[in-house]
Design an enzyme around this catalytic site. Structure first.
Site, PDB file in Angstrom:
ATOM      1  N   GLU A 299       0.814  -1.227   0.000  1.00 13.59           N
ATOM      2  CA  GLU A 299       0.000   0.000   0.000  1.00 13.59           C
ATOM      3  C   GLU A 299       0.849   1.279   0.000  1.00 13.59           C
ATOM      4  O   GLU A 299       0.438   2.300   0.550  1.00 13.59           O
ATOM      5  CB  GLU A 299      -0.962   0.002   1.196  1.00 13.59           C
ATOM      6  CG  GLU A 299      -2.023  -1.081   1.113  1.00 13.59           C
ATOM      7  CD  GLU A 299      -3.019  -1.018   2.260  1.00 13.59           C
ATOM      8  OE1 GLU A 299      -2.724  -0.341   3.263  1.00 13.59           O
ATOM      9  OE2 GLU A 299      -4.078  -1.654   2.160  1.00 13.59           O
TER      10      GLU A 299
ATOM     11  N   GLU B 164      -6.595  -7.752  -1.614  1.00 11.82           N
ATOM     12  CA  GLU B 164      -7.383  -7.669  -0.380  1.00 11.82           C
ATOM     13  C   GLU B 164      -8.797  -7.219  -0.737  1.00 11.82           C
ATOM     14  O   GLU B 164      -8.996  -6.463  -1.695  1.00 11.82           O
ATOM     15  CB  GLU B 164      -6.787  -6.657   0.617  1.00 11.82           C
ATOM     16  CG  GLU B 164      -5.401  -6.997   1.129  1.00 11.82           C
ATOM     17  CD  GLU B 164      -4.866  -5.928   2.079  1.00 11.82           C
ATOM     18  OE1 GLU B 164      -5.691  -5.173   2.655  1.00 11.82           O
ATOM     19  OE2 GLU B 164      -3.632  -5.836   2.245  1.00 11.82           O
TER      20      GLU B 164
END
Length: 539
Positions: free
Chosen positions: A120, A192
């Site tokens: 991320e 995710e």
């Protein structure tokens, strides 16, 4: 091999259906011995029927990877880190860690994808050009990727891994490839989904737990359906401890499809039902009207890998359940939206036309409530009463018998999962009278080696039909004798009727016993044998 349209294993296109795993355990953090590491891989493969796992957000135990190799569980592993990119010296250290990860793990056949970005993080072309070059130089046989939350991020790797948290329960399950990746000629996977978008505790009410499961089903179905995703890794395998700024007030992230002791929540059945030879059958509700506003249960779902499921009410056949709309899944959830079925014909002896019309009206009354019944159903019901010379009292009696059930005897529901005409699994739901403990150890033979061994013990409180007693927030007590000690408190509260503990060896061979007790349940004792590994050297 990753191609633009997905992942291919031995030349066959294979959808990567997996979960993210933190290397975390109650009471012991990350300090888990070999046996517990291997057990997690077995749970993923043999219980949840996943074919892949992402080791978020760091390389994990060699024992876990060894077990993935043995089981054929495909692995996406990655450079350690979370969002932050530091200065030049920090980047040099990250590149050194990446080299170490490649050199340590490149001989694991289960690994299919190297994560060479900090999870991320924002784009950093110079840094990530270096990491890609390192990975391809040390292992030219495998693809690279990097997990991002950004759309149309700079794609220097071979696969675009995207945390797709776009689903909110009422929109599309996943974003389309053209809206996410800048390069349609490279593979896309969901790294995710769900997780923090819908935290769910084992003790949450039935509608909440059902919605948690359905969100996983919707995202998986969307990723299967469009043919544009190589796979989907749900967030996450189990609940885990976190810091004060991220989890619930107790510093736990309730993002898992399992609780932290690896007991299954309802959402676990979404994954388990997609594969495996062992029959899976889980109903999303206890079918108790007292769990729902105004007693309106609404649509319930069944998760199964069987060919069909037949529904019975008080041992009388009602209907065969139909598939939900998420038909891209190998085994879509089945919808329980008709609890009347053929009963008006078999029990009231109505002809088919009359039964069909009345069933439609009664089911609508169950969905909307009598006060909220749409006009079209009110008119249809009025027509039916005139056509079939029914009184108002007749209508009320049918509603009470087949929908409302207020003041009537409790209903016993049975769900039979069948392959052909053979019942392979059955679930019975009715108000319980007796509770008992189900105690499941990860192993009953423990081996002292260069370090201690441990057993994880999962505990569930079940009713006399083997169904989880979600309401049983009872105290669990644990007592150990012999060549082992308890890890964790001697007493803990069952959450959603579930809990667990751990045993640890103490440098001795022999036997040990764990006794688990709870009010309203007979104590359950598990016996263990403690041995010494042949190659172990004890001080």
């Amino acid at each position: 091999m990753f191609r633009a349209d997905g992942f291919y294993l031995n030349g066959k296109k294979t959808f990567l259906r997996g979960l993210n795993r933190h290397q975390s355990y109650p009471y012991i953090g990350y300090a888990a011995p070999e046996s517990l590491q291997r057990q997690d891989a077995r749970i993923l493969k043999n219980e949840l029927h996943c074919n892949a796992v992402r080791t978020s957000h760091y390389p994990q135990s060699q024992y876990f990877l060894d077990e993935c190799d043995r089981l054929g569980l495909l692995v996406f592993t990655e450079l350690p880190g979370w969002q932050h990119i530091g200065d030049g010296a920090w980047k040099d250290r990250a590149c050194a860690m990446l080299r170490e990860m490649l050199l340590q793990n490149r001989n694991h056949p289960s690994i299919i994808l190297w994560g060479v970005r900090i999870n991320e993080s924002v784009d950093d072309d110079e840094f990530y050009t270096r990491t890609n070059q390192i990975a391809h130089a040390l292992d030219p046989s495998r693809a690279t990727s990097g997990v991002r939350y950004l759309e149309k991020s700079h794609l220097l790797e071979d696969v675009y891994a995207y945390n797709d948290f776009s689903h909110n329960g009422s929109n599309a399950g996943a974003k389309r490839k053209k809206d996410v990746t800048p390069d349609l000629n490279k593979a896309l996977l969901i790294s995710e989904c769900n997780g923090h978008m819908y935290p769910t505790k084992s003790c949450d009410d039935a509608p909440h737990r059902q919605e948690h499961a359905l969100r996983h089903a919707r995202v998986l179905d969307a990723a299967y359906a469009d043919g544009e995703h190589a796979g989907c890794f749900g967030w996450c395998m189990f609940d885990y401890a976190t810091h004060k700024d991220f989890g619930s007030g107790d510093r736990i992230c309730y993002h898992g499809v399992l609780d932290s002791f690896r007991n299954p929540k309802l959402a676990a059945s979404v994954y388990a039902s997609q594969g495996g030879e062992e029959p899976v059958l889980t109903v999303s509700s206890a079918m108790d009207i007292g769990d729902y506003p105004a007693g309106q249960i609404g649509t319930v779902y069944v998760f199964t890998n069987a060919e069909r499921v037949d529904l019975y009410k008080n041992n009388v056949f009602v209907t065969t359940l139909h598939k939900s709309g998420w038909t891209a899944l190998p085994h879509p959830p089945l919808a329980v939206d008709d609890t009347i079925g053929v009963l008006l014909e078999t029990q009231e002896h109505f002809d088919k036309a009359k039964a069909d019309t009345l069933r439609d009206c009664l089911l609508a009354a169950g969905r909307y409530g009598l006060a909220g019944l749409p006009l079209r159903y009110k008119l249809k019901l009025a027509w039916c009463m005139v056509r079939y010379k029914m009184s108002f009292a007749d209508g009320v009696a049918l509603y009470g018998k087949y929908v409302g059930n207020w003041g009537g005897a409790a209903t016993c529901w049975r769900f039979d999962a069948k392959n052909g005409d053979t019942v392979v699994k059955s679930v019975t739901l009715c108000p319980s009278h007796r509770l008992h403990l189900e105690v499941t150890p990860s192993a009953t033979v423990l081996q002292e080696g260069d370090t201690y061994d441990m057993a994880g013990v999962r505990v569930r409180i079940l009713d006399e039909n083997g169904s989880p007693a979600i309401y049983a927030q009872l105290p669990l007590t644990f007592a150990v004798t012999g060549a082992a000690v308890l890890v964790g408190p001697a007493a803990a509260t069952a959450e959603g009727g579930m809990g667990g503990t751990y045993l640890r060896t103490v440098g001795q061979t022999g036997t040990a016993a764990l006794t688990v007790s709870a009010p309203q349940c007979a104590p359950a004792t598990v016996e263990f044998t403690v041995t010494k590994k042949e190659c172990a050297v004890w001080n």
